[in-house]
Design a protein around this motif. Structure first.
Motif, PDB file in Angstrom:
ATOM      1  N   SER B 101       0.764  -1.262   0.013  1.00  0.00           N
ATOM      2  CA  SER B 101      -0.104   0.003  -0.015  1.00  0.00           C
ATOM      3  C   SER B 101       0.946   1.282  -0.020  1.00  0.00           C
ATOM      4  N   LEU B 102       2.100   1.195   0.538  1.00  0.00           N
ATOM      5  CA  LEU B 102       3.066   2.446   0.253  1.00  0.00           C
ATOM      6  C   LEU B 102       3.271   2.882  -0.894  1.00  0.00           C
ATOM      7  N   SER B 103       3.353   4.032  -0.814  1.00  0.00           N
ATOM      8  CA  SER B 103       3.317   4.835  -2.442  1.00  0.00           C
ATOM      9  C   SER B 103       4.948   4.738  -2.803  1.00  0.00           C
ATOM     10  N   PHE B 104       4.844   4.991  -4.100  1.00  0.00           N
ATOM     11  CA  PHE B 104       6.238   5.207  -4.876  1.00  0.00           C
ATOM     12  C   PHE B 104       7.552   5.850  -4.053  1.00  0.00           C
ATOM     13  N   SER B 105       6.925   6.975  -3.415  1.00  0.00           N
ATOM     14  CA  SER B 105       7.920   7.888  -3.102  1.00  0.00           C
ATOM     15  C   SER B 105       8.476   7.257  -1.798  1.00  0.00           C
ATOM     16  N   PHE B 106       7.853   6.406  -1.021  1.00  0.00           N
ATOM     17  CA  PHE B 106       8.528   5.453  -0.017  1.00  0.00           C
ATOM     18  C   PHE B 106       9.618   4.368  -0.750  1.00  0.00           C
ATOM     19  N   HIS B 107       8.800   3.660  -1.497  1.00  0.00           N
ATOM     20  CA  HIS B 107       9.650   2.748  -2.325  1.00  0.00           C
ATOM     21  C   HIS B 107      10.929   3.414  -3.054  1.00  0.00           C
ATOM     22  N   ASP B 108      10.853   4.623  -3.559  1.00  0.00           N
ATOM     23  CA  ASP B 108      12.162   5.099  -4.320  1.00  0.00           C
ATOM     24  C   ASP B 108      13.193   5.147  -3.223  1.00  0.00           C
ATOM     25  N   GLY B 109      12.780   5.561  -2.015  1.00  0.00           N
ATOM     26  CA  GLY B 109      13.922   5.861  -1.033  1.00  0.00           C
ATOM     27  C   GLY B 109      14.330   4.566  -0.441  1.00  0.00           C
ATOM     28  N   VAL B 110      13.937   3.648  -0.496  1.00  0.00           N
ATOM     29  CA  VAL B 110      14.367   2.432   0.300  1.00  0.00           C
ATOM     30  C   VAL B 110      15.153   1.212  -0.675  1.00  0.00           C
ATOM     31  N   HIS B 111      16.212   0.849  -0.324  1.00  0.00           N
ATOM     32  CA  HIS B 111      16.738  -0.342  -0.900  1.00  0.00           C
ATOM     33  C   HIS B 111      16.028  -1.820  -0.684  1.00  0.00           C
ATOM     34  N   THR B 112      15.694  -2.558  -2.083  1.00  0.00           N
ATOM     35  CA  THR B 112      14.993  -3.751  -1.880  1.00  0.00           C
ATOM     36  C   THR B 112      15.647  -4.749  -0.649  1.00  0.00           C
ATOM     37  N   GLY B 113      16.867  -4.464  -0.728  1.00  0.00           N
ATOM     38  CA  GLY B 113      17.521  -5.376   0.364  1.00  0.00           C
ATOM     39  C   GLY B 113      17.164  -5.154   1.836  1.00  0.00           C
ATOM     40  N   GLY B 306      11.751  -5.554  15.997  1.00  0.00           N
ATOM     41  CA  GLY B 306      10.531  -5.106  16.132  1.00  0.00           C
ATOM     42  C   GLY B 306      10.300  -3.499  15.803  1.00  0.00           C
ATOM     43  N   GLY B 307      11.543  -2.866  16.292  1.00  0.00           N
ATOM     44  CA  GLY B 307      11.535  -1.301  16.278  1.00  0.00           C
ATOM     45  C   GLY B 307      11.644  -1.020  14.723  1.00  0.00           C
ATOM     46  N   ARG B 308      12.382  -1.841  13.891  1.00  0.00           N
ATOM     47  CA  ARG B 308      12.561  -1.518  12.602  1.00  0.00           C
ATOM     48  C   ARG B 308      11.268  -1.847  11.858  1.00  0.00           C
ATOM     49  N   LEU B 309      10.659  -3.307  12.167  1.00  0.00           N
ATOM     50  CA  LEU B 309       9.309  -3.619  11.449  1.00  0.00           C
ATOM     51  C   LEU B 309       8.175  -2.289  11.688  1.00  0.00           C
ATOM     52  N   TYR B 310       8.268  -1.702  13.095  1.00  0.00           N
ATOM     53  CA  TYR B 310       7.177  -0.726  13.086  1.00  0.00           C
ATOM     54  C   TYR B 310       7.370   0.377  12.695  1.00  0.00           C
ATOM     55  N   GLU B 311       8.678   0.876  12.321  1.00  0.00           N
ATOM     56  CA  GLU B 311       9.192   1.970  11.275  1.00  0.00           C
ATOM     57  C   GLU B 311       8.655   1.780  10.035  1.00  0.00           C
ATOM     58  N   VAL B 312       8.261   0.639   9.546  1.00  0.00           N
ATOM     59  CA  VAL B 312       7.700   0.664   8.282  1.00  0.00           C
ATOM     60  C   VAL B 312       6.000   0.660   8.385  1.00  0.00           C
ATOM     61  N   LEU B 313       5.726  -0.323   9.408  1.00  0.00           N
ATOM     62  CA  LEU B 313       4.210  -0.668   9.731  1.00  0.00           C
ATOM     63  C   LEU B 313       3.543   0.715  10.126  1.00  0.00           C
ATOM     64  N   ASP B 314       4.143   1.674  10.802  1.00  0.00           N
ATOM     65  CA  ASP B 314       3.390   2.900  11.286  1.00  0.00           C
ATOM     66  C   ASP B 314       3.632   4.183  10.240  1.00  0.00           C
ATOM     67  N   ILE B 315       4.047   3.907   9.079  1.00  0.00           N
ATOM     68  CA  ILE B 315       4.223   4.911   8.151  1.00  0.00           C
ATOM     69  C   ILE B 315       2.862   5.072   7.396  1.00  0.00           C
ATOM     70  N   ASP B 316       2.360   6.195   7.231  1.00  0.00           N
ATOM     71  CA  ASP B 316       1.034   6.546   6.631  1.00  0.00           C
ATOM     72  C   ASP B 316       1.206   6.525   5.101  1.00  0.00           C
ATOM     73  N   PRO B 317       0.442   5.789   4.494  1.00  0.00           N
ATOM     74  CA  PRO B 317       0.865   5.772   3.147  1.00  0.00           C
ATOM     75  C   PRO B 317       0.322   6.944   2.593  1.00  0.00           C
ATOM     76  N   ALA B 318       1.356   7.712   1.666  1.00  0.00           N
ATOM     77  CA  ALA B 318       1.333   9.021   1.214  1.00  0.00           C
ATOM     78  C   ALA B 318      -0.073   9.266   0.328  1.00  0.00           C
ATOM     79  N   ILE B 319      -0.217   7.871  -0.259  1.00  0.00           N
ATOM     80  CA  ILE B 319      -1.483   8.276  -1.241  1.00  0.00           C
ATOM     81  C   ILE B 319      -2.361   7.005  -0.860  1.00  0.00           C
ATOM     82  N   ALA B 320      -3.674   7.667  -0.360  1.00  0.00           N
ATOM     83  CA  ALA B 320      -4.488   6.605  -0.060  1.00  0.00           C
ATOM     84  C   ALA B 320      -6.149   7.258  -0.451  1.00  0.00           C
ATOM     85  N   ASP B 321      -6.756   6.428  -0.613  1.00  0.00           N
ATOM     86  CA  ASP B 321      -8.209   6.899  -0.688  1.00  0.00           C
ATOM     87  C   ASP B 321      -8.805   7.477   0.538  1.00  0.00           C
ATOM     88  N   GLY B 322      -9.334   8.603   0.379  1.00  0.00           N
ATOM     89  CA  GLY B 322     -10.149   9.137   1.301  1.00  0.00           C
ATOM     90  C   GLY B 322     -11.590   8.582   1.333  1.00  0.00           C
TER      91      GLY B 322
END
Lengths: 633, 578
Positions: B101-113, B306-322
């Motif tokens: 669900s996370l938008s491109f701007s998230f994926h652009d900044g993170v390495h797949t690995g 756990g901390g690293r996982l929640y870092e990702v899980l807590d991000i609000d998707p920049a693009i989501a349906d209202g």
């Protein structure tokens, strides 16, 4: 969001490293299969293996002594306690008791030292042997000809270098433990028999049962465990696909469907994990029952014998202590057997690789080429990856020093093979390739490398700094040389824009550069190497017009003053060539300058007049696959 | 995350407690057995059969307790492990859904690995903690405390002497475990580097050969391999000293018990059976004491993971349906950019872009790399949101429409397309898994890739390897084109998606497309001007701005950048006519 990225990416250079970090583990996992579990134990593998251990005989000897000391110390403990109870305590002899107590502490010291020594020494030997084997494999891969590299996927070689070698290491490290386990089992049996053979026989009666159960259970549990790991890697692979392909997934609205697929894969994994957990734990009650029974037997029979005065109570306690130690060596022994099987299978694969004969070999009396002039001659050359189906037939041409020879022809005509032959990536089937009049097979391979540079169609960059990538194997090149080369080629500007300039570490395959930039770096690399002869496979695809211009200029600079064989796509390169060779289906069909070839009005002329901006456009791209030898085998 | 698993957790802990208590009963029973026999031996006039009955009673109890302990031990392990797996499965799924669900701007900044290692090893860290940490911790505490109490009851002085070393040992080895953790991380990194060296040596074999750099590569390998060995050796030393010190200390405790305990037996303050109990307790205690450092490690690992996982899980998707987002209702497929500005990670990418594309209308976009062409392409399927201005389709701002409907309406074909592991067919019908074979073939025909696929041995069922490496760049681009046109989006964007396809094929694709898709709105981004010279309007971008616009002829007449570019690309062609 910004802080998030900050946390995720502490150092840019670190980024691409994360995935391969798990390589060893992954390869090891992928490489284990059911068949290996039942692999025959083959003595030749051990022989060869111990050949590698040869140089470390001394360390291994000391380690074996340490194991002996360790095991004996362990075995002695219950005996010392028995003496303490039956002799010192029973006779109320305090000074003897003190001696026995101190003896026990000394035994502990012996156990400590020998245990430490054994572990350190064996790890050292295992790591050294592992290193030697890996280095030999690496060397072998470097020596094997291109035809080997064409046929063998990188992944399978990586699996051998890491997974298989890792399995051998594991075996070496555990080999001493096997000795310790065997010694312990034999030791316990012997000591118990000596202490009281009748009771020993009764108490030991559970031992074969424990063995039997372990032996039956082990493969079942391992199978379940392997299945779990395989399912786990399936989940990993799917996650990887989805992360890498996220743009396509979101563009195709596939999220829901993929979640269902993922959920299926996760639940398969989950149920196999549950099964493995069940199988893993199911042995516990059985083992406890058997050990409990043995203890109970000692209590009843021993107790009665103590009562009857036939046995000291210390002996009975020693029995109890020994019985509690039955299971551990049996458990590890069966585990080590599995490690052994895996190692043998791995050993087979490793030695198989080491045993491949080297096809492109340097002759014993190969001559160096001290002052190359740069003349390249193909004389009646016939060649095929499969000797039955030659790709090049009867090729004859000469490139005189300083000349640029352009090789053109439709895709799949054998141009790339021709280039590879010049550098002796392969040996010709018939005919000769001469460098300054000497057959390449008679020249030292190092000399060929020094005389001949190569720029490939797809520039390959290493995850090192720009500096290291440009300098590559030209060790004498200074920083200045590298910078100058980049300036000449027109790469200096964009290199300076990178975070650390020339010291920027490139990401895997140079993915932080554009295609054109990568091309320019590979040009600079060839310029620094400054060889008399240059072999160049031009690429035009994927480059925007701006970069194209820079590349064309760089190309001209690279070619001046060298003999060059160019697989040409750009019309400008072709026009500027001293000689054009037109190849079709593995044969030279036309040869001459541009004007001469136009005159002949043959294939070249017809290609020319089709009015494409690049010769790449001539053949449909669909034929591309046919040219690469990797897919033709 | 474990709240839903209360019962499961409770059962696992209960099993752990019961099995620990049962475990501690066994030394007691053994000691009783010894004492029964010994006391009978020492006393006069005991009835042999009575003693035998007592012994058999104790023996049966031992068997019973052992089996029961084994059973509860199994239950504890099984329940703990399944609990860990349940939690991990749930986390994997949640994590997966989040990533999707996370938008491109998230994926652009993170390495797949990095995303992979979170999804695999971090989840694994949490799992290991739930399974061993959360459940085992009860077992360890109960066993140590209970054993200490039981031993103190027997003889508190002896207990104190023999157990005094335990806290120090635990502390020391816990610290060692933490040091090892750091070291293992280093080893992993070094191994990663080594395998990168190896992998690049193999993949780049032609470069290695071309520069006769075998020896150079060997040295590179050597350095890496040596580093791994030394690091591993360091780790082995720490491990060995920790493990051996532990068993040494326990053996010394045995010696002390034998010595002082024996003294007490001589003085009749302790029975031999109780002495035996001491030995048995010490033997049993080894296990939980060894567990403590592992638990510390497990907690440390889980906390980080756990901390690293929640870092990702807590991000609000920049693009989501209202809540007010409505599905897009395509009537004419008129695309409009109204004064759109867009910045990418703080850098301005587009400034005041306005244009309109109508059905049966093609917009061409050219510009140098980095001029903002791809930003336009990415704003339309709403992979990003514009900073200001409006992107509309049929008058509806994309921000007011559901992303699903927007992406169904807009087909974007990228320059370097990602193909999935699987068959060609599955790749082509990726956007519509129900699509019939005929539809797949039709799409492939339009993309001019059918003939190629048809001559493969397995045709459409040929599997394409990781990232479609079995195909050439041009073939991959054409498979990607087929994939997009299969779903028949009314708006189609080619983002330099035929750069590796030859000019002739490129033209044929366009002609075929025009034939089958009436009323389609098309945007073409290309370097090759012949791909877009027939567009109704061509935009020339520079540094995020439109610097020239018009038809091909108008732009040539302008004698600006476009005509310059045209001249550059035509130069080679005109050479022929000289």
């Amino acid at each position: 969001m910004a802080s998030f990225f900050g946390k995720l990416t502490p150092g840019k250079s670190k980024k691409p490293r994360e995935r391969p970090a798990r390589a060893e583990e992954e390869h090891a996992q992928l490489h284990e299969s059911d068949t290996e579990m039942f692999a025959e134990l083959d003595s030749t593998v051990f022989q060869r293996f111990f050949y590698y251990a040869g140089p470390y005989k001394k360390a291994m000897f000391v380690a074996t002594l340490a194991v002996l000391g360790f095991t004996l110390a362990n075995l002695a403990v219950p005996l010392i306690i028995k003496i303490g109870i039956d002799t010192a305590i029973a006779e109320k002899n305090s000074s003897l008791l003190a001696i026995v107590g101190i003896a026990l502490i000394v035994t502990a010291l012996v156990q400590w030292v020998s245990n430490y020594l054994q572990r350190i020494l064996m790890t050292r030997v295992a790591l050294e042997v592992l290193y030697d084997i890996r280095a030999d494999m690496f060397l072998q891969i470097q020596r094997l000809g291109m035809s080997f590299s064409d046929k063998t996927p990188v992944g399978s070689l990586m699996a051998r270098m890491f997974g298989d070698v890792g399995a051998l290491q594991e075996m070496l490290e555990s080999s001493l433990e096997v000795i310790a386990d065997l010694l312990t089992i034999v030791g316990i049996v012997v000591v118990l028999l000596i202490l009281d053979w009748r009771m020993a026989l009764i108490a030991l009666s559970v031992m074969p049962l424990l063995f039997l159960i372990r032996v039956i259970w082990q493969p079942l549990a391992r199978k379940a465990f392997l299945r779990m790991r395989r399912n786990s890697s399936v989940v990993g692979v799917y996650l990887d696909q989805n992360v890498s392909g996220i743009r396509v997934i979101q563009a195709s609205n596939r999220q829901k469907a993929n979640e269902e697929i993922m959920s299926g894969k996760i639940s398969t994994f989950f149920s196999s994990a549950n099964k493995a957990a069940r199988l893993g734990g199911v042995l516990m009650p059985t083992v406890e029952l058997l050990t409990g029974t043995a203890l109970a037997l000692v209590i009843i029979i021993g107790g009665m014998r103590v009562l009857d005065g036939e046995m000291g109570v210390g002996t009975m306690i020693a029995f109890l202590l020994y019985v509690q130690r039955f299971f551990e060596p049996i458990r590890t022994l069966t585990m080590h057997y599995a490690i052994l099987q895996r190692a043998v299978a791995s050993g087979h694969r490793i030695f198989e690789l080491l045993d491949i004969p080297i096809d492109v070999k340097e002759k014993e009396d190969a001559k160096p080429l001290d002052d190359p002039q740069g003349e390249v001659e193909f004389k009646n050359v016939t060649f095929g990856y499969d000797p039955e189906r030659p790709i090049l037939r009867n090729i004859n041409f000469t490139a005189s020093p300083g000349q640029t020879v352009a090789i053109v022809g439709p895709t799949g005509s054998g141009k790339t093979s021709l280039m590879a032959l010049a550098h002796r990536f392969y040996d010709v089937q018939e005919g000769q390739i001469l460098l300054d009049g000497i057959d390449v097979r008679d020249i030292k391979q190092d000399s060929i490398g020094k005389a001949m540079g190569m720029v490939l169609q797809e520039p390959f960059l290493f995850s090192q700094t720009v500096m290291e990538n440009v300098r590559y194997n030209t060790r004498y090149a200074t920083r200045e040389d590298v910078v100058n080369a980049c300036k000449t080629i027109g790469a200096h500007e964009f290199v300076m824009l990178l975070d650390d300039g020339y010291d920027t570490i490139l990401e895997q395959r140079g993915s932080n550069l554009s295609v054109g930039q990568r091309q320019l770096i590979s040009f600079a690399r060839a310029l620094v190497a400054n060889t008399k002869i240059l072999i160049l496979d031009e690429a035009t695809a994927n480059i925007d017009s701006y970069t194209e211009k820079v590349i064309q200029e760089a190309l001209q600079k690279l070619l001046t003053g060298r003999t060059a064989l160019v697989i040409a796509h750009r019309l400008s390169t072709i026009r500027n060539a001293d000689k054009i060779i037109v190849v079709q289906v593995g044969e030279i069909v036309e040869e001459g300058t541009h004007d001469e070839l136009i005159e002949i009005n043959g294939l070249y002329a017809s290609l020319w007049t089709t009015n494409y901006s690049s010769f790449d456009d001539i053949a449909d791209n669909a034929d591309d696959v046919l040219e690469t030898p990797a897919t033709s085998t | 995350m474990t709240i839903g698993y209360k019962w499961h957790f409770g059962a696992a802990v209960a099993a752990a407690i019961v099995s620990s208590i049962l475990f501690l009963l066994i030394p007691r029973l053994l000691g009783d057995g010894v004492d029964t026999a010994l006391l009978a031996f020492q006393e006069e006039g005991v009835v042999r059969s009575e003693i035998q009955r007592d012994l058999i009673g104790i023996a049966l109890l031992i068997i019973f307790v052992s089996t029961l302990r084994g059973t509860f031990g199994f239950l504890q392990m099984y329940l703990g492990e399944t609990l860990g797996q349940r939690v991990a499965s749930r986390m994997r799924m949640v994590y997966f859904e989040k990533l999707q669900s996370l938008s491109f701007s998230f994926h652009d900044g993170v390495h797949t690995g990095q995303l992979m290692s979170r999804g695999l090893s971090d989840v694994e860290g949490v799992r290991a903690f739930v399974q061993s940490g959360m459940v085992q911790v009860f077992r360890v505490i109960i066993m140590i405390v209970a054993a200490a109490i039981l031993m103190s009851f027997l003889d508190w002085q002896l207990a104190l002497v023999s157990l005094s070393f335990v806290p120090f040992l635990v502390l020391r080895s816990a610290m060692m475990r933490l040091r090892l953790r750091i070291l293992w991380k280093k080893i992993q990194d070094a191994l990663g580097d080594l395998s990168t060296t190896m992998e690049e040596n193999l993949s780049g074999v032609r470069v290695v050969r071309a520069f006769s750099a075998q020896r150079y590569e060997e040295e590179k390998f050597d350095v890496g391999a040596r580093e791994v060995i030394e690091l591993r050796m360091d780790a082995a030393k720490i491990q060995a000293s920790g493990g051996t010190a532990m068993s040494f200390a326990f053996l010394v405790a045995w010696g002390i018990v034998l010595w002082f305990g024996g003294e007490k037996v001589i003085r009749d303050e302790l029975t031999v059976g109780e002495l035996a109990q001491f030995f048995a307790y010490l033997a049993i205690l080894q296990f939980p004491v060894r567990m403590i450092p592992m638990l510390v490690n497990s907690v440390a690992r889980a906390a980080g993971a756990g901390g690293r996982l929640y870092e990702v899980l807590d991000i609000d998707p920049a693009i989501a349906d209202g809540p007010d987002s409505k599905p897009l209702n395509i009537t004419d497929s008129v695309v409009r950019f109204e004064d759109v500005s867009f910045s990418y990670h703080g850098v301005s990418a587009l400034e005041h872009i306005s244009f309109e594309a109508r059905p049966d209308h093609t917009i061409g976009i050219v510009g140098a790399p980095g001029s903002g062409k791809s930003s336009i392409a990415h704003l339309l399927p709403r992979f990003y949101d514009a900073d200001s201005g409006h992107v509309t389709i049929d008058g509806v701002d994309l921000k007011d429409a559901t992303t699903r409907s927007v992406r169904a309406a807009v087909g974007l074909i990228q320059q370097d397309p990602f193909l999935f592991d699987g068959t060609i067919k599955d790749n082509i019908r990726y956007g519509d898994m129900e699509a019939s074979d005929e539809k797949v073939i039709e799409a492939a025909r339009i993309a001019q890739v059918h003939d190629f696929i048809d001559q493969l041995p397995e045709k459409y069922d040929s599997s394409i390897g990781e990232r479609g490496t079995g195909l050439s760049g041009g073939q991959r681009q054409r498979v990607a084109i087929a994939r997009t046109i299969l779903t028949g989006p009314p708006v189609l964007i080619f983002d330099d998606s035929t750069s590796s396809v030859d000019a002739g094929t490129d033209a044929r694709i366009r002609i075929e497309l025009a034939r089958v898709s009436e009323g389609r709105t098309t945007i073409i981004i290309a370097h090759r001007l012949s791909s877009l010279m027939h567009a109704q309007e061509i935009l020339v971008l520079d540094a995020g701005r439109i610097v020239e616009r018009g038809t091909h002829d108008e732009l040539l007449a302008l004698n600006g950048r476009y005509s310059e570019l045209w001249a550059l690309q035509q130069k080679q062609a005109t050479e022929i006519e000289e």
